[in-house]
Design an enzyme around this catalytic site. Structure first.
Site, PDB file in Angstrom:
ATOM      1  N   VAL A   1      37.217  41.523  42.167  1.00 17.03           N
ATOM      2  CA  VAL A   1      38.382  40.760  42.592  1.00 17.03           C
ATOM      3  C   VAL A   1      39.318  40.527  41.416  1.00 17.03           C
ATOM      4  O   VAL A   1      40.362  39.912  41.541  1.00 17.03           O
ATOM      5  CB  VAL A   1      37.982  39.403  43.230  1.00 17.03           C
ATOM      6  N   ASP A   2      38.906  40.999  40.220  1.00 16.08           N
ATOM      7  CA  ASP A   2      39.769  40.854  39.043  1.00 16.08           C
ATOM      8  C   ASP A   2      40.341  42.229  38.673  1.00 16.08           C
ATOM      9  O   ASP A   2      40.182  43.189  39.402  1.00 16.08           O
ATOM     10  CB  ASP A   2      38.984  40.248  37.870  1.00 16.08           C
ATOM     11  N   ASP A   3      40.998  42.321  37.540  1.00 14.80           N
ATOM     12  CA  ASP A   3      41.640  43.588  37.172  1.00 14.80           C
ATOM     13  C   ASP A   3      40.688  44.483  36.399  1.00 14.80           C
ATOM     14  O   ASP A   3      40.979  44.940  35.299  1.00 14.80           O
ATOM     15  CB  ASP A   3      42.917  43.312  36.375  1.00 14.80           C
TER      16      ASP A   3
END
Ligand code: WT7
Length: 665
Positions: free
Chosen positions: A534-536
């Site tokens: 859900v992060d980069d």
């Protein structure tokens, strides 16, 4: 084929076969449930009992675990087995030899080319470890000192890790696919006095000049103020063949420096919380961070998961994990877990497609491998080559398969199950992370009914929760963000040299929880389906890469002013890197420039981080406050610009049409 094509509503179930259940450590779902409940309700008793399988020179004091996960209550800290002393090299080697198992094979090593093979017993491995440890001591390495390793997968690599552990030094293995600049960054962060490497090796048909890369890295490091004092070089290929030379006074060859050392070296008893290793991994921001693992808890996590998740029977199984020791999988499930169990394993230096796509199954037959653990990207790559490469080999020794590194799509799962495993081998789809040190959500082969593409249920002592974006815990079937509510023995303790970054990355978004960075769904059976980061953070062929890292590598090219990187689905790699690049005013785009940009990323990070696509972008979609809208870029990259949704918040909505027109240019 899309890697994530199936919805987890599928009703497919694979029950554990009786032949597996009857020999398993945990038999049946009810037994799992009972033991799981005990591990949560009486965590101390559960881990105390497990820890008794290992040798502790001094016992711990109660409580077994002290921690704070909540930043509102002060700094985050985790400790296990305070007061205890142990040594993981003793537990992985001496303990078995003292039990009369010295002649058991530790490694069947299979080199890159067919016909290259070595067998190393536990006694031989211990002697090798001791010689390396004695050399390390001879050049002044002491407890707590850092040592960097940049090698191919030969027995000397796990041996060097164990040698560091034997004397209380902290190893930092850098994967041999990282570039000189990436290695230099890691050396500059951990500042070792010693680097261990090899002259070079072959990967498939290609020579890899490891020593020459180390030389370049150490020149960069020297220029930035850190000089490495000693480089130990294993002459795998003749130095001249790989363009390597020795710097007098700094570099020594293994044959001269190590082989003459005594075969015995006493272990250093270290506190359970003594650092064992650093392993650099990518996050959503900045430079890769040194994930720090300590001794006692990590050792216990490695042992219990290897034993229960792979159900290894050390007297009869031959185990093979295809990971390189440069990644956490190779740390826990090549070097430490199997050796702590006293198991026999295959160590394979090469690649699954060399000399042909049947290599893995030829190796399985050659060594009668019974447990095989690999990554979905390898499974998909082999699937694409066709069944004949598999079925021409017997594979009758296989009884258990494993998957790790990224979500496995149901399509690949079924092929792995039916074709590779002949329909008779359970697949353990193990979800975990560099940070967690060991398996966290995973089936147990004799206990857990399987659903294709699902990591299933938490391991003992692991207490997951699913949060919504406001940080509220969701109950029952749901979808949200995966977090952990309590510590487990093998979790990371800090980011080396930057505890604030540790707290910020893992404990600031949701108070009182460890934030995994992954999204997940929980179904009506309580099974966890990992949906991805859900992060980069990107996951390319199971390799973890930060978008920020690739962007800053691109921007290092003089013609590039700005870059934005997103992931697109890829049939083999899972995700591929798709880069939008804005050029300096006056610079025209061209195929040569595209090649140069890709070469820049290869040089700064490593070949595995090379973008698949460079999309020329005169402008990037940004909000009025200047934030790049990656959501929009993802849609353009995957040709779904008809599903852009609301773009009214864009500072200049016109850039979208511009980008669509430049696709493929
Ligand atoms: C990330 C961790 C764990 C060792 C190899 C990778 C993804 C890992 C699975 C799995 C779905 C998975 C997650 C995780 N991941 N295993 N079985 N199912 N996703 O370690 O480089 O630290 O990457 O890999 O996104 O956060 P890592």
């Amino acid at each position: 084929m899309s890697p994530h094509e199936d919805a987890p509503s599928s009703k497919e179930r694979f029950m554990p076969p009786d032949s597996i259940v009857s020999k398993a450590h945990v038999q049946g779902l009810a037994s799992y449930q009972e033991l799981y409940d005990k591990s949560i309700n009486d965590n101390e008793a559960f881990w105390t009992e497990q820890a008794e399988q290992l040798h502790w020179q001094t016992k711990w004091s109660s409580p077994i675990c002290k921690y704070n996960f909540n930043l509102d209550h002060g700094p985050v800290h985790i400790s296990w087995f305070e007061g205890a002393e142990t040594n993981i090299s003793y537990n992985a080697l001496d303990r078995h030899i003292e039990n009369g198992l010295g002649d058991r094979v530790a490694f069947y090593w299979e080199g890159n080319d067919e016909g290259q093979e070595r067998t190393v017993t536990y006694s031989e491995l211990k002697a090798m470890v001791c010689r390396i440890a004695n050399w390390l001591k001879s050049v002044g390495v002491k407890r707590g000192d850092d040592v960097s390793l940049y090698m191919a997968l030969v027995p000397e690599l796990p041996a060097a890790m164990l040698a560091c552990a034997r004397i209380g030094a902290v190893h930092s293995v850098v994967f041999g696919g990282f570039s000189a600049e990436a290695l230099a960054d890691r050396v500059l962060d951990s500042r070792p006095a010693v680097v261990i490497t090899s002259s070079g090796t072959m990967r498939g048909p290609k020579p890899i000049p490891l020593k020459a890369i180390v030389d370049d890295a150490l020149n960069i490091s020297e220029g930035k103020g850190h000089s490495v004092q000693h480089v130990l070089v294993l002459e795998q290929l003749p130095l001249a063949d790989v363009g390597a030379s020795l710097r007098p006074g700094r570099d020594v060859v293994w044959r001269e420096a190590v082989d003459s050392q005594p075969d015995d070296c006493p272990v250093e008893w270290v506190p359970a919380e003594a650092p064992l290793f650093k392993l650099y991994t990518s996050g959503s921001t900045g430079k890769p961070k040194g994930v720090l693992h300590t001794t006692g808890g990590y050792m216990l996590g490695a042992l219990t998961t290897t034993k229960l998740v792979f159900d290894v029977q050390p007297t009869t199984d031959v185990y093979w994990c295809t990971a390189d020791c440069g990644w956490i999988t190779g740390h826990t499930y090549v070097t430490y877990g199997p050796l702590l169990l006293g198991a026999t394993q295959v160590l394979f230096e090469g690649v699954p497609t060399w000399p042909d796509a049947g290599r893995c199954w030829a190796i399985v037959d050659k060594y009668k491998v019974s447990i095989f653990y690999t990554a979905p990207t390898a499974i998909r790559a082999l699937h694409a080559r066709g069944d004949a490469w598999v079925t021409r080999h017997s594979r009758s020794s296989l009884r258990l398969l494993g998957s790790v590194g990224e979500p496995i799509n149901p399509e690949a799962w079924r092929w792995y199950h039916e074709v590779v495993g002949g329909g008779r081998c359970p697949i353990v789809d193990t979800w975990w992370q560099t940070e967690t040190g060991a398996h966290m959500i995973t089936p147990l082969p004799g206990a857990t009914p399987l659903k294709p593409g699902c990591a299933t249920l938490p391991f003992f002592g692991v207490e997951p929760a699913v949060l919504n974006e406001r940080g509220e815990e969701l109950q029952g079937p749901c979808e949200g963000i995966l977090v952990m509510k309590r510590p487990w023995p093998s979790m990371m303790r800090t980011v080396a040299g930057d505890h604030a970054r540790f707290e910020q990355t893992y404990f600031s978004a949701f108070r009182g929880y460890y934030f995994t960075g992954d999204g997940c769904r929980r179904d009506a059976d309580g099974y966890y389906w990992i949906t991805g980061r859900v992060d980069d953070v990107l996951n390319v062929s199971g390799h973890r890469i930060g978008t920020a890292e690739v962007e800053s590598a691109l921007v290092a090219h003089p013609s590039c002013v700005e870059a934005a990187v997103v992931a697109v689905e890829h049939p083999i790699k899972g995700q591929a890197i798709y880069a939008f690049v804005t050029l300096m005013t006056g610079v025209d785009h061209s195929d040569d420039l595209r090649k140069e940009l890709i070469a820049t990323v290869r040089k700064i990070i490593g070949p595995f981080a090379a973008p698949d696509v460079i999309h020329w972008a005169p402008g990037l979609p940004k909000t009025r406050s200047g934030k790049i809208m990656r959501r929009v870029l993802r849609k353009i990259a995957s040709k779904e610009e008809d599903q852009l949704g609301d773009i009214s918040t864009l500072a200049d909505p016109g850039v979208v049409q511009q980008l669509v027109e430049l696709r493929g240019k």
